[in-house]
Motif scaffolding. Structure first.
Motif, PDB file in Angstrom:
ATOM      1  N   ASN A   1       0.824  -1.220   0.000  1.00 36.38           N
ATOM      2  CA  ASN A   1       0.000   0.000   0.000  1.00 36.38           C
ATOM      3  C   ASN A   1       0.855   1.265   0.000  1.00 36.38           C
ATOM      4  OD1 ASN A   1      -2.579  -1.319   0.099  1.00 36.38           O
ATOM      5  ND2 ASN A   1      -2.167  -1.790   2.245  1.00 36.38           N
ATOM      6  N   PHE A   2       1.972   1.214  -0.706  1.00 37.90           N
ATOM      7  CA  PHE A   2       2.882   2.352  -0.796  1.00 37.90           C
ATOM      8  C   PHE A   2       2.117   3.597  -1.241  1.00 37.90           C
ATOM      9  CE2 PHE A   2       6.091   4.998  -2.794  1.00 37.90           C
ATOM     10  CZ  PHE A   2       7.193   4.828  -1.975  1.00 37.90           C
ATOM     11  N   PRO A   3       2.460   4.740  -0.688  1.00 38.85           N
ATOM     12  CA  PRO A   3       3.576   5.015   0.229  1.00 38.85           C
ATOM     13  C   PRO A   3       3.275   4.786   1.713  1.00 38.85           C
ATOM     14  CG  PRO A   3       2.517   7.062  -0.384  1.00 38.85           C
ATOM     15  CD  PRO A   3       1.815   5.995  -1.161  1.00 38.85           C
ATOM     16  N   SER A   4       2.055   4.369   2.026  1.00 37.00           N
ATOM     17  CA  SER A   4       1.673   4.195   3.429  1.00 37.00           C
ATOM     18  C   SER A   4       2.068   2.803   3.927  1.00 37.00           C
ATOM     19  CB  SER A   4       0.161   4.410   3.592  1.00 37.00           C
ATOM     20  OG  SER A   4      -0.222   4.345   4.940  1.00 37.00           O
ATOM     21  N   VAL A   5       3.379   2.570   4.033  1.00 35.88           N
ATOM     22  CA  VAL A   5       3.883   1.274   4.501  1.00 35.88           C
ATOM     23  C   VAL A   5       3.759   1.224   6.025  1.00 35.88           C
ATOM     24  CG1 VAL A   5       5.857  -0.286   4.532  1.00 35.88           C
ATOM     25  CG2 VAL A   5       5.509   1.250   2.570  1.00 35.88           C
ATOM     26  N   GLU A   6       3.031   0.242   6.536  1.00 37.06           N
ATOM     27  CA  GLU A   6       2.852   0.129   7.978  1.00 37.06           C
ATOM     28  C   GLU A   6       4.193  -0.165   8.662  1.00 37.06           C
ATOM     29  OE1 GLU A   6      -0.103  -2.722   8.970  1.00 37.06           O
ATOM     30  OE2 GLU A   6      -1.689  -1.763   7.766  1.00 37.06           O
ATOM     31  N   ARG A   7       4.358   0.376   9.857  1.00 34.93           N
ATOM     32  CA  ARG A   7       5.632   0.189  10.571  1.00 34.93           C
ATOM     33  C   ARG A   7       5.981  -1.282  10.716  1.00 34.93           C
ATOM     34  NH1 ARG A   7       7.717   4.382  14.974  1.00 34.93           N
ATOM     35  NH2 ARG A   7       7.413   6.313  13.790  1.00 34.93           N
TER      36      ARG A   7
ATOM     37  N   PHE B   1       9.541   9.760   5.841  1.00 35.05           N
ATOM     38  CA  PHE B   1       8.875  10.553   4.811  1.00 35.05           C
ATOM     39  C   PHE B   1       7.680   9.824   4.189  1.00 35.05           C
ATOM     40  CE2 PHE B   1      13.198  12.418   4.834  1.00 35.05           C
ATOM     41  CZ  PHE B   1      12.826  13.689   5.236  1.00 35.05           C
ATOM     42  N   LEU B   2       7.463   8.574   4.614  1.00 38.45           N
ATOM     43  CA  LEU B   2       6.283   7.833   4.178  1.00 38.45           C
ATOM     44  C   LEU B   2       5.206   7.815   5.258  1.00 38.45           C
ATOM     45  CD1 LEU B   2       8.003   4.756   2.461  1.00 38.45           C
ATOM     46  CD2 LEU B   2       7.440   6.986   1.492  1.00 38.45           C
ATOM     47  N   GLU B   3       5.548   8.310   6.456  1.00 39.13           N
ATOM     48  CA  GLU B   3       4.591   8.334   7.568  1.00 39.13           C
ATOM     49  C   GLU B   3       3.447   9.292   7.263  1.00 39.13           C
ATOM     50  OE1 GLU B   3       4.801   7.154  11.047  1.00 39.13           O
ATOM     51  OE2 GLU B   3       6.344   5.717  10.460  1.00 39.13           O
ATOM     52  N   GLY B   4       2.240   8.886   7.611  1.00 42.55           N
ATOM     53  CA  GLY B   4       1.087   9.768   7.475  1.00 42.55           C
ATOM     54  C   GLY B   4       0.601   9.963   6.056  1.00 42.55           C
ATOM     55  N   THR B   5       1.071   9.147   5.130  1.00 42.14           N
ATOM     56  CA  THR B   5       0.645   9.260   3.738  1.00 42.14           C
ATOM     57  C   THR B   5      -0.590   8.396   3.492  1.00 42.14           C
ATOM     58  OG1 THR B   5       2.238   7.529   3.167  1.00 42.14           O
ATOM     59  CG2 THR B   5       2.943   9.811   2.872  1.00 42.14           C
ATOM     60  N   ASP B   6      -1.239   8.639   2.363  1.00 40.08           N
ATOM     61  CA  ASP B   6      -2.442   7.882   2.000  1.00 40.08           C
ATOM     62  C   ASP B   6      -2.057   6.652   1.203  1.00 40.08           C
ATOM     63  OD1 ASP B   6      -4.112   9.811   3.162  1.00 40.08           O
ATOM     64  OD2 ASP B   6      -4.066  11.027   1.327  1.00 40.08           O
ATOM     65  N   GLN B   7      -2.762   5.574   1.452  1.00 38.48           N
ATOM     66  CA  GLN B   7      -2.479   4.333   0.746  1.00 38.48           C
ATOM     67  C   GLN B   7      -2.666   4.501  -0.758  1.00 38.48           C
ATOM     68  OE1 GLN B   7      -4.763   1.058   2.253  1.00 38.48           O
ATOM     69  NE2 GLN B   7      -3.863   1.132   4.299  1.00 38.48           N
ATOM     70  N   ASN B   8      -1.640   4.088  -1.501  1.00 40.16           N
ATOM     71  CA  ASN B   8      -1.690   4.011  -2.965  1.00 40.16           C
ATOM     72  C   ASN B   8      -1.891   5.351  -3.672  1.00 40.16           C
ATOM     73  OD1 ASN B   8      -1.385   1.152  -2.871  1.00 40.16           O
ATOM     74  ND2 ASN B   8      -3.577   0.944  -2.447  1.00 40.16           N
ATOM     75  N   ILE B   9      -1.708   6.459  -2.939  1.00 35.90           N
ATOM     76  CA  ILE B   9      -1.719   7.782  -3.566  1.00 35.90           C
ATOM     77  C   ILE B   9      -0.272   8.230  -3.690  1.00 35.90           C
ATOM     78  CG2 ILE B   9      -2.535  10.155  -3.474  1.00 35.90           C
ATOM     79  CD1 ILE B   9      -4.755   8.098  -3.833  1.00 35.90           C
ATOM     80  N   LEU B  10       0.290   8.106  -4.868  1.00 35.69           N
ATOM     81  CA  LEU B  10       1.712   8.387  -5.070  1.00 35.69           C
ATOM     82  C   LEU B  10       1.995   9.883  -5.106  1.00 35.69           C
ATOM     83  CD1 LEU B  10       2.438   5.654  -7.773  1.00 35.69           C
ATOM     84  CD2 LEU B  10       2.832   5.524  -5.302  1.00 35.69           C
ATOM     85  N   ILE B  11       1.135  10.650  -5.762  1.00 36.22           N
ATOM     86  CA  ILE B  11       1.248  12.112  -5.788  1.00 36.22           C
ATOM     87  C   ILE B  11      -0.168  12.667  -5.672  1.00 36.22           C
ATOM     88  CG2 ILE B  11       2.077  14.134  -7.037  1.00 36.22           C
ATOM     89  CD1 ILE B  11       3.988  12.371  -8.585  1.00 36.22           C
ATOM     90  N   LYS B  12      -0.419  13.459  -4.627  1.00 40.15           N
ATOM     91  CA  LYS B  12      -1.766  13.977  -4.388  1.00 40.15           C
ATOM     92  C   LYS B  12      -2.201  14.984  -5.440  1.00 40.15           C
ATOM     93  CE  LYS B  12      -2.074  13.404   0.635  1.00 40.15           C
ATOM     94  NZ  LYS B  12      -2.281  14.100   1.928  1.00 40.15           N
ATOM     95  N   GLY B  13      -1.257  15.716  -5.985  1.00 42.10           N
ATOM     96  CA  GLY B  13      -1.589  16.729  -6.975  1.00 42.10           C
ATOM     97  C   GLY B  13      -0.406  17.627  -7.231  1.00 42.10           C
ATOM     98  N   ILE B  14      -0.652  18.672  -7.983  1.00 41.14           N
ATOM     99  CA  ILE B  14       0.422  19.554  -8.423  1.00 41.14           C
ATOM    100  C   ILE B  14       0.549  20.814  -7.580  1.00 41.14           C
ATOM    101  CG2 ILE B  14       0.355  18.730 -10.800  1.00 41.14           C
ATOM    102  CD1 ILE B  14      -1.353  21.224 -11.441  1.00 41.14           C
TER     103      ILE B  14
END
Length: 387
Positions: free
Chosen positions: A183-189, A233-246
């Motif tokens: 589920n990158f970038p939200s890799v569980e610890r 830098f992957l902490e707190g990210t959304d699962q499978n959202i690689l770039i939220k926007g521009i």
């Protein structure tokens, strides 16, 4: 400003948290006028089980023209005549100037008219060039190097990212499948160790025939990193959202040029993304506005600039080094003229400010681009590997 934007509470952004004048930075305090357009806007980059949510991953370019105080873009009707665009046409677009493969675009006579128009009217250009695949990969390396145990590798952080990108894109479907599993970038610890073990196995399975000290260092870093407690830098990210926007790239430019006027094409999605922010420099709000491109010649010129640069940077990314060398050796006169005009525009713009030209890509890509435009030396590994 539309009525909806007026009723929504804005998000305050402190410009100094986004951009600071590092040593060597120059020209950002000027009262310039920056006009914007963009090409290859991917919106939101998502990771699916089948790969990415977009069919092609061309470079995103946010760019346009720069006017110095008192500057002017000239008479649009005169340029229309040069380009043989009907006077009744509502606006000039890049595809009226050049289209097709990059080799054909670079030889366009109309493109030469447009580029020299910018030079003759003392206009600069600005751009952010983003390799979108590289952008979401680099946080892996940065997260590892943020650990004290890996600080000794920081001096080669760009080289490590360069090698990871090269190996990942050698087998991009396999790499995307690997990171989707976690589920990158939200890799569980609790999965970090397994993620890095699988990444190490992927690197070994796709090991390049020719390696260099940074390649070997990358393998060592990923092997040792399997015991790190976090990937910050992957902490707190959304699962499978690689770039939220521009948003980030617009904000970077706004925050860098605090005294400039920023004028954007009134494109609905971009406006919705940007208008939710209030950019502050101390107590001062940094102004920006959205305008109708049909009524602003400078936005139309920005469309030509961003369209051309989008084709150029994607060409650089995708063209193997030896093919690039052969192509450059065989340039015809029209192609040489346009390349020379592009070089002059970049040099002129860098003289105005070295922050106007922003590349967010790999070392290999930067090296190839500098070779193609400025005749700089190619790194030997690019020739031997034909990357």
């Amino acid at each position: 400003m539309n009525a909806l934007a007026e009723t929504v509470e804005k998000i305050d952004i402190n410009s100094e948290n986004v951009f600071f004048d590092a040593p060597g930075t120059r020209g950002t305090e000027q009262q310039l006028t920056l006009y914007y357009d963009e090409t290859n806007n991917f919106g939101k980059l998502k990771l699916l089980e089948s790969g990415l949510n977009i069919s092609k991953s061309d470079n995103f370019v946010l760019g346009g023209v720069v006017l110095k105080p008192g500057g002017a873009a000239g008479d649009i009707n005169e340029l229309k005549r040069k380009l043989r665009v009907q006077a009744s046409a509502k606006e000039i677009k890049f595809d009226m100037v050049a289209h097709g493969a990059f080799e054909k675009i670079l030889g366009s006579t109309k493109l030469n008219y447009a580029l020299n128009w910018l030079l003759d009217h003392d206009l600069g250009i600005h751009y952010t060039n983003l390799n979108i695949i590289n952008w979401f990969i680099i946080d892996i390396v940065d997260s590892i190097l943020a650990q004290d145990a890996f600080s000794s590798y920081f001096f080669m952080h760009r080289e490590l990212k360069n090698e990871l990108y090269h190996i990942a894109t050698k087998n991009l479907p396999g790499f995307l499948s690997l990171i989707h599993k976690y589920n990158f970038p939200s890799v569980e610890r609790g999965e970090i160790s397994n993620f890095l073990k699988d990444l190490y196995a992927f690197i070994i399975a796709n090991w390049p025939e020719m390696t260099f000290p940074p390649t070997d260092a990358l393998k060592e870093v990923i092997l040792r990193a399997r015991v790190v407690p976090e990937l910050c830098f992957l902490e707190g990210t959304d699962q499978n959202i690689l770039i939220k926007g521009i948003d980030t790239f617009f904000l970077y430019r706004l925050c860098a040029f605090k005294n400039a006027s920023h004028i954007f094409d009134e494109e609905k999605t971009v406006r919705e993304n940007i208008e939710k922010y209030r950019i502050l420099f101390g107590d001062k709000e940094i102004p920006y506005q959205f305008v109708n491109s049909q009524q602003h010649f400078e936005i139309q010129l920005s469309d030509v600039v961003s369209g051309f640069l989008g084709k150029y940077f994607s060409f650089i990314e995708k063209t193997p080094t030896n093919s690039l060398i052969n192509f450059k050796k065989g340039l015809n006169q029209a192609q040489c003229n346009n390349l020379a005009a592009l070089r002059k525009l970049i040099e002129k713009s860098d003289t105005i400010s070295n922050v106007l030209l922003h590349r967010v890509t790999t070392m290999d890509s930067d090296n190839k681009s500098d070779y193609f435009i400025f005749d700089t030396r190619l790194s030997p590994h690019l020739k031997s590997t034909n990357r």
